[in-house]
Write an enzyme that holds these catalytic residues in place. Structure first.
Site, PDB file in Angstrom:
ATOM      1  N   HIS A  13       1.018  -1.180   0.094  1.00  9.52           N
ATOM      2  CA  HIS A  13       0.181   0.088   0.078  1.00  9.52           C
ATOM      3  C   HIS A  13       0.942   1.001   0.193  1.00  9.52           C
ATOM      4  CE1 HIS A  13      -3.831   2.168   1.397  1.00  9.52           C
ATOM      5  NE2 HIS A  13      -2.583   3.107   1.446  1.00  9.52           N
ATOM      6  N   HIS A  15       1.882   5.277  -2.202  1.00  7.07           N
ATOM      7  CA  HIS A  15       0.731   6.031  -3.274  1.00  7.07           C
ATOM      8  C   HIS A  15       2.347   7.697  -3.925  1.00  7.07           C
ATOM      9  CE1 HIS A  15      -2.756   7.156  -0.791  1.00  7.07           C
ATOM     10  NE2 HIS A  15      -2.139   6.553   0.729  1.00  7.07           N
ATOM     11  N   ARG A  17       1.654   9.082  -6.561  1.00 11.64           N
ATOM     12  CA  ARG A  17       1.490  10.542  -6.540  1.00 11.64           C
ATOM     13  C   ARG A  17       1.822  10.031  -8.518  1.00 11.64           C
ATOM     14  NH1 ARG A  17      -1.325  10.735  -2.372  1.00 11.64           N
ATOM     15  NH2 ARG A  17      -0.117  12.090  -1.134  1.00 11.64           N
ATOM     16  N   LYS A  98      -9.520  -0.240  -4.688  1.00 15.31           N
ATOM     17  CA  LYS A  98     -10.525   0.364  -3.482  1.00 15.31           C
ATOM     18  C   LYS A  98     -11.309   2.010  -3.315  1.00 15.31           C
ATOM     19  CE  LYS A  98      -8.086   2.865  -0.023  1.00 15.31           C
ATOM     20  NZ  LYS A  98      -6.703   2.827   0.424  1.00 15.31           N
ATOM     21  N   HIS A 135     -10.934   1.681   2.755  1.00 13.77           N
ATOM     22  CA  HIS A 135     -10.063   2.652   3.870  1.00 13.77           C
ATOM     23  C   HIS A 135     -10.861   3.107   4.697  1.00 13.77           C
ATOM     24  CE1 HIS A 135      -8.271   6.393   5.125  1.00 13.77           C
ATOM     25  NE2 HIS A 135      -8.794   6.524   6.079  1.00 13.77           N
ATOM     26  N   HIS A 173      -3.755   0.070   6.691  1.00 16.85           N
ATOM     27  CA  HIS A 173      -3.464   1.081   7.381  1.00 16.85           C
ATOM     28  C   HIS A 173      -4.643   0.964   9.078  1.00 16.85           C
ATOM     29  CE1 HIS A 173      -6.265   3.445   5.345  1.00 16.85           C
ATOM     30  NE2 HIS A 173      -5.485   3.821   4.880  1.00 16.85           N
ATOM     31  N   ASP A 246       1.734   2.722   3.247  1.00 13.35           N
ATOM     32  CA  ASP A 246       1.020   3.988   3.404  1.00 13.35           C
ATOM     33  C   ASP A 246       1.798   5.298   2.721  1.00 13.35           C
ATOM     34  OD1 ASP A 246      -0.939   5.314   3.143  1.00 13.35           O
ATOM     35  OD2 ASP A 246      -1.605   5.914   5.513  1.00 13.35           O
TER      36      ASP A 246
HETATM   37  O1  DOR Z   1      -2.158   9.807   5.341  1.00  7.71           O
HETATM   38  C1  DOR Z   1      -3.233   9.537   4.432  1.00  7.71           C
HETATM   39  N1  DOR Z   1      -2.303   9.711   3.207  1.00  7.71           N
HETATM   40  N2  DOR Z   1      -4.006   8.447   4.518  1.00  7.71           N
HETATM   41  C2  DOR Z   1      -4.445   8.740   3.464  1.00  7.71           C
HETATM   42  O2  DOR Z   1      -5.212   7.435   3.448  1.00  7.71           O
HETATM   43  C3  DOR Z   1      -3.933   9.107   1.964  1.00  7.71           C
HETATM   44  C4  DOR Z   1      -2.455   9.078   1.602  1.00  7.71           C
HETATM   45  C5  DOR Z   1      -2.599  10.683   0.868  1.00  7.71           C
HETATM   46  O3  DOR Z   1      -2.699  10.144  -0.495  1.00  7.71           O
HETATM   47  O4  DOR Z   1      -2.418  11.740   0.553  1.00  7.71           O
HETATM   48 ZN    ZN Z   2      -2.612   5.602   1.708  1.00  5.30          ZN
END
Ligand code: DOR
Ligand code: ZN
Length: 346
Positions: A13, A15, A17, A98, A135, A173, A246
């Site tokens: 899991h 991100h 970007r 998701k 989530h 998470h 995360d």
């Molecule tokens: O802290 C977080 N940041 N939790 C999330 O669920 C999304 C993530 C984000 O994309 O910034």
């Molecule tokens: Zn996340």
């Protein structure tokens, strides 16, 4: 022990970007992880196969040639997602979709507003064996932010897992003792990822002595009894809990702001942070299962074949990393000393 090797890990899991940021985030993860489940909460979100495959190509273009790294793509469920979307995605190798409750976190405005409307899609996901990633927080304004995970379990998740018994669900998470217990009490089709920040910190680390924006993430850090329950969950060696950082970068000025963004950018020290946690727990021999076995097993994918080595060596997480556009990101645990370091093969 001065060094040890484990089967190469995956991050289930994170991100990445998009755009220029990929040149920062993808190498940081590919340095030690072989695969990663890539969250689809871009703006606009990744809602169909075409978008997911185009995003995958951009991630691969940002992967350094020396790393053998495979992004595992996901779809973002909305009120408009159809069973046909799921079937097409599954055929294209998209492994999961998701579920963000609308308004839960970064770029979640397009997310699902009514769970019931999603039932036909969840039925199709179960049939084509696509994982559901959740989530787990309700977003009702009257529910206290510290209670949102527990209320989600009671009002939503328990209904999904009861109704769709064959659907494989990753409760992402997790942050509470209630979530860990729910996962343990559920069938083998329910598992959870746990982040380094929820194992290392509790809400005092967010709020005591001043607000620490770089420890702010969602779901928000909880009280220390919950942190302890999560530490016990990973220390138990249960195959229902596996690695998902995360890692979620935001530019420094977006975090250090009057309305700071949620997310900890942990990719630069991810496996080292987990090693530190398992070491503190006196359970270093359980790291490999958590980091490298249980995730692929749950996803029905082969375990990696290569190994990585961690060596006992003190180093400091850098205070900032600078992007090509001149913006900076403050990594999670910036300035802290870690005891384990990834050994780069000579
Ligand atoms: O802290 C977080 N940041 N939790 C999330 O669920 C999304 C993530 C984000 O994309 O910034
Ligand atoms: Zn996340």
């Amino acid at each position: 022990m001065q060094e040890f090797s484990i089967l190469a890990p995956d991050d289930w899991h994170l991100h990445f970007r998009d755009g220029d940021m990929l040149n920062e985030t993808v190498p940081a993860t590919a340095r030690c992880f072989k695969r990663a489940i890539v969250m689809p909460n871009l703006a606009p979100p990744i809602v169909n196969t075409k978008m997911a495959l185009a995003y995958k190509a951009r991630i691969l273009a940002a992967t350094p040639a020396e790393h053998d790294f495979s992004p595992l793509m996901t779809l973002y469920l909305t009120d408009n997602t159809s069973s046909e979307d799921i079937i097409e995605a599954s055929k294209a190798g998209i492994v999961a979709a998701k579920l963000y409750p609308a308004g839960a976190t970064t770029n979640s405005d397009a997310a699902v507003s009514s769970l019931e409307n999603l039932y036909p899609v969840l039925q199709t996901m179960s049939e084509v064996k696509m994982r559901l990633l959740v989530h787990g927080e309700v977003t009702d304004s009257h529910v206290d932010i510290f209670d949102r995970e527990k209320v989600f379990i009671d009002q939503k998740l328990s209904i999904i897992t009861e109704r769709f018994k064959d659907l494989k669900v990753v409760f992402e998470h997790i942050t509470t003792a209630d979530a860990a217990q729910f996962v343990l009490d559920s069938s083998e089709n329910v598992a959870a990822t746990i982040t380094p920040q929820h194992l290392l910190l509790n809400r005092n680390d967010l709020l005591v002595g001043g607000i620490r924006p770089h420890n702010f993430c969602l779901p928000v850090l909880k009280r220390n009894t919950h942190q302890e329950a999560l530490r016990q969950a990973v220390a138990s060696g249960s195959n229902k809990f596996f690695l998902g950082t995360d890692s979620a970068p935001h530019e420094k000025q977006q975090k250090e702001s009057a309305c700071g963004c949620a997310g900890c950018y942990s990719a630069w020290s991810a496996i080292e942070l987990y090693a530190q946690i398992f070491d503190e727990l006196n359970e270093l021999d359980k790291l490999e299962g958590f980091a490298s076995h249980y995730g692929p097993d749950f996803y029905g994918l082969p375990r990696n074949k290569e190994h990585i080595t961690l060596e006992r060596h003190e180093w400091q997480v850098p205070s900032e990393c600078t992007l090509k556009n001149g913006e900076s990101i403050v990594p999670f645990y910036a300035g802290s000393t870690l005891n384990w370091r990834l050994k780069i093969p000579q």
